[in-house]
Design a protein around this motif. Structure first.
Motif, PDB file in Angstrom:
ATOM      1  N   VAL A  32      35.465  47.281  31.494  1.00 28.51           N
ATOM      2  CA  VAL A  32      35.950  48.230  32.406  1.00 28.51           C
ATOM      3  C   VAL A  32      36.584  49.201  31.366  1.00 28.51           C
ATOM      4  N   ALA A  33      37.234  48.474  30.210  1.00 27.93           N
ATOM      5  CA  ALA A  33      37.943  50.198  29.546  1.00 27.93           C
ATOM      6  C   ALA A  33      36.853  50.092  28.639  1.00 27.93           C
ATOM      7  N   PHE A  40      44.632  55.309  32.711  1.00 24.96           N
ATOM      8  CA  PHE A  40      45.264  55.188  34.477  1.00 24.96           C
ATOM      9  C   PHE A  40      46.298  53.898  35.122  1.00 24.96           C
ATOM     10  N   GLU A  41      46.977  54.201  36.017  1.00 26.21           N
ATOM     11  CA  GLU A  41      47.738  53.025  36.580  1.00 26.21           C
ATOM     12  C   GLU A  41      46.875  51.919  37.362  1.00 26.21           C
ATOM     13  N   SER A  42      46.311  52.101  38.036  1.00 29.19           N
ATOM     14  CA  SER A  42      44.923  51.352  38.504  1.00 29.19           C
ATOM     15  C   SER A  42      43.484  51.583  38.439  1.00 29.19           C
ATOM     16  N   TYR A  43      42.822  49.812  39.189  1.00 24.97           N
ATOM     17  CA  TYR A  43      41.450  50.332  38.970  1.00 24.97           C
ATOM     18  C   TYR A  43      41.263  49.357  39.852  1.00 24.97           C
ATOM     19  N   VAL A  44      40.189  49.113  40.823  1.00 21.96           N
ATOM     20  CA  VAL A  44      39.018  48.980  41.162  1.00 21.96           C
ATOM     21  C   VAL A  44      37.618  48.857  41.061  1.00 21.96           C
ATOM     22  N   ARG A  45      37.101  47.261  41.328  1.00 20.90           N
ATOM     23  CA  ARG A  45      35.520  46.966  41.019  1.00 20.90           C
ATOM     24  C   ARG A  45      34.823  47.773  42.668  1.00 20.90           C
ATOM     25  N   ILE A  46      34.279  48.878  42.734  1.00 26.50           N
ATOM     26  CA  ILE A  46      32.959  48.423  43.824  1.00 26.50           C
ATOM     27  C   ILE A  46      31.905  47.323  44.021  1.00 26.50           C
ATOM     28  N   LEU A  47      31.560  46.941  44.308  1.00 31.80           N
ATOM     29  CA  LEU A  47      30.487  45.730  44.746  1.00 31.80           C
ATOM     30  C   LEU A  47      29.111  46.369  45.618  1.00 31.80           C
ATOM     31  N   HIS A  48      27.826  46.563  44.864  1.00 31.59           N
ATOM     32  CA  HIS A  48      27.146  47.366  45.022  1.00 31.59           C
ATOM     33  C   HIS A  48      26.445  46.268  46.462  1.00 31.59           C
ATOM     34  N   THR A 203      29.807  54.154  36.969  1.00 26.79           N
ATOM     35  CA  THR A 203      28.736  53.352  37.662  1.00 26.79           C
ATOM     36  C   THR A 203      27.503  53.343  36.959  1.00 26.79           C
ATOM     37  N   GLU A 204      28.135  51.976  35.274  1.00 19.26           N
ATOM     38  CA  GLU A 204      27.794  52.119  33.566  1.00 19.26           C
ATOM     39  C   GLU A 204      25.837  51.783  34.784  1.00 19.26           C
ATOM     40  N   ILE A 205      24.811  52.308  33.618  1.00 21.02           N
ATOM     41  CA  ILE A 205      23.101  51.865  34.188  1.00 21.02           C
ATOM     42  C   ILE A 205      23.003  50.670  34.750  1.00 21.02           C
ATOM     43  N   ASP A 206      23.611  49.618  33.415  1.00 24.18           N
ATOM     44  CA  ASP A 206      23.262  48.395  33.247  1.00 24.18           C
ATOM     45  C   ASP A 206      24.154  47.209  34.400  1.00 24.18           C
ATOM     46  N   PHE A 207      24.864  47.890  35.165  1.00 14.41           N
ATOM     47  CA  PHE A 207      26.153  47.664  36.217  1.00 14.41           C
ATOM     48  C   PHE A 207      25.544  47.584  37.984  1.00 14.41           C
ATOM     49  N   ASP A 208      26.026  46.747  38.400  1.00 15.37           N
ATOM     50  CA  ASP A 208      25.082  46.599  39.677  1.00 15.37           C
ATOM     51  C   ASP A 208      26.883  46.373  40.327  1.00 15.37           C
ATOM     52  N   SER A 209      27.984  46.783  40.032  1.00 15.19           N
ATOM     53  CA  SER A 209      29.469  47.858  40.642  1.00 15.19           C
ATOM     54  C   SER A 209      29.828  49.871  40.456  1.00 15.19           C
ATOM     55  N   THR A 210      30.242  49.758  40.497  1.00 18.44           N
ATOM     56  CA  THR A 210      31.406  50.859  40.604  1.00 18.44           C
ATOM     57  C   THR A 210      32.270  50.996  39.879  1.00 18.44           C
ATOM     58  N   VAL A 211      33.151  51.234  39.096  1.00 17.83           N
ATOM     59  CA  VAL A 211      34.685  51.303  38.993  1.00 17.83           C
ATOM     60  C   VAL A 211      35.192  52.436  39.049  1.00 17.83           C
ATOM     61  N   VAL A 212      35.987  52.633  39.236  1.00 18.08           N
ATOM     62  CA  VAL A 212      37.747  53.867  39.066  1.00 18.08           C
ATOM     63  C   VAL A 212      38.521  53.793  38.605  1.00 18.08           C
ATOM     64  N   GLY A 213      38.607  54.424  38.104  1.00 23.59           N
ATOM     65  CA  GLY A 213      40.737  54.323  37.402  1.00 23.59           C
ATOM     66  C   GLY A 213      41.368  55.506  37.505  1.00 23.59           C
ATOM     67  N   ALA A 236      41.118  45.391  31.539  1.00 21.35           N
ATOM     68  CA  ALA A 236      40.333  43.692  30.256  1.00 21.35           C
ATOM     69  C   ALA A 236      39.508  43.117  30.667  1.00 21.35           C
ATOM     70  N   THR A 237      39.188  43.394  32.582  1.00 25.09           N
ATOM     71  CA  THR A 237      38.011  43.092  32.823  1.00 25.09           C
ATOM     72  C   THR A 237      36.429  42.749  32.379  1.00 25.09           C
ATOM     73  N   ASP A 238      36.297  41.547  32.290  1.00 20.83           N
ATOM     74  CA  ASP A 238      34.861  41.348  31.463  1.00 20.83           C
ATOM     75  C   ASP A 238      33.675  42.114  33.157  1.00 20.83           C
ATOM     76  N   LEU A 239      32.865  42.580  33.056  1.00 18.96           N
ATOM     77  CA  LEU A 239      31.824  42.812  33.821  1.00 18.96           C
ATOM     78  C   LEU A 239      30.217  42.788  33.397  1.00 18.96           C
ATOM     79  N   SER A 240      30.467  41.585  32.243  1.00 15.15           N
ATOM     80  CA  SER A 240      29.154  41.380  31.741  1.00 15.15           C
ATOM     81  C   SER A 240      28.208  40.436  32.448  1.00 15.15           C
ATOM     82  N   SER A 241      27.504  40.054  31.713  1.00 13.66           N
ATOM     83  CA  SER A 241      26.244  39.049  32.393  1.00 13.66           C
ATOM     84  C   SER A 241      27.314  37.567  32.165  1.00 13.66           C
ATOM     85  N   GLU A 242      28.069  37.020  31.450  1.00  9.27           N
ATOM     86  CA  GLU A 242      28.723  36.596  30.859  1.00  9.27           C
ATOM     87  C   GLU A 242      30.011  36.145  31.664  1.00  9.27           C
TER      88      GLU A 242
END
Length: 251
Positions: A32-33, A40-48, A203-213, A236-242
């Motif tokens: 996420v970083a 930011f105080e908090s973060y969320v991931r929206i799943l497409h 919305t990173e071009i390689d990710f199937d989700s959108t992140v908001v801080g 620190a949440t890992d959004l990579s394929s691994e």
């Protein structure tokens, strides 16, 4: 809406820069970083969502129930669905395509934009950035895409480069290039932020989700939205394929 200087997003580029250095890249790659600033105080991931445009719309939770897997902050769709990377999934005899990478569908974008707009003191001053590499998206050429900007926004020494536009909350909910019902160019912004710096959407071009801080109040509103499928994350949440160490099927 009008195209504007890439310098409007320089503070975002600066915040992400240190995670793209040699010392931290291996540890923080895909987190996420590296996508939104870490202050930011908090973060969320929206799943497409899956489907749409004539296909049944399904959530990741639907896939989890069918496959006996788990939706969690670092979930990756291929492991959730027990398929190969970027492969379709057979669900009740219907072959469902994977969620779109690099864009949030028009319906979800409208809902999210509404929440973001009411959590900023500058709803009439919101910046929108779109990756320069999307085919058919060209300022002054594509339908409804503004022109006359003053340089693009380069992130991490050019790792990503974006056109930057100045608009408002209504433009974020439905960018002018969407046209009627989002049929002409459905590319959602890859970055957005308000003038008061109260949040950042990516919305990173390689990710199937959108992140908001943003603030804890904003993030809670997104997590509890009935129209969005969202999970709270950390820088620190890992959004990579691994990154999915809960659903361990191969992809």
């Amino acid at each position: 809406m009008e195209q504007t200087s890439g310098g409007e997003g320089q503070r975002i580029a600066d915040a992400l820069e240190r995670y793209h250095t040699r010392d931290l890249w291996d540890q923080w790659f895909g987190t996420v970083a590296t996508t939104v600033p870490d202050h930011f105080e908090s973060y969320v991931r929206i799943l497409h969502r899956l489907g749409g445009r004539g296909e049944p719309e399904r959530r990741w939770a639907d896939i989890a129930r069918a496959r006996g897997t788990t939706v969690h902050p670092g979930v990756q769709f291929c492991r959730l669905a027990r398929t190969g990377l970027n492969q379709n999934v057979d669900l009740d005899g219907y072959w469902q395509g994977p969620p779109a990478a690099g864009e949030l569908d028009a319906g979800q974008l409208s809902v999210l934009a509404g929440l973001l707009t009411i959590h900023t003191a500058t709803p009439e001053d919101i910046f929108h950035a779109v990756w320069v590499g999307w085919g058919g998206f060209e300022p002054g050429v594509g339908y409804g895409v503004p022109v006359s900007g003053d340089g693009n926004l380069a992130v991490a020494g050019g790792f990503r480069e974006y056109f930057v536009f100045h608009g408002n909350g209504a433009n974020l909910a439905q960018p002018p290039w969407f046209g009627d019902a989002g049929r002409l160019n459905a590319q959602s912004p890859n970055l957005a932020w308000p003038q008061d710096k109260s949040w950042c959407m990516a919305t990173e071009i390689d990710f199937d989700s959108t992140v908001v801080g943003g603030s804890a109040e904003l993030i809670a509103a997104v997590v509890h939205s009935l129209e969005l499928e969202a999970v709270e994350v950390t820088p620190a949440t890992d959004l990579s394929s691994e990154g999915d160490t809960v659903n361990m099927s191969f992809c």
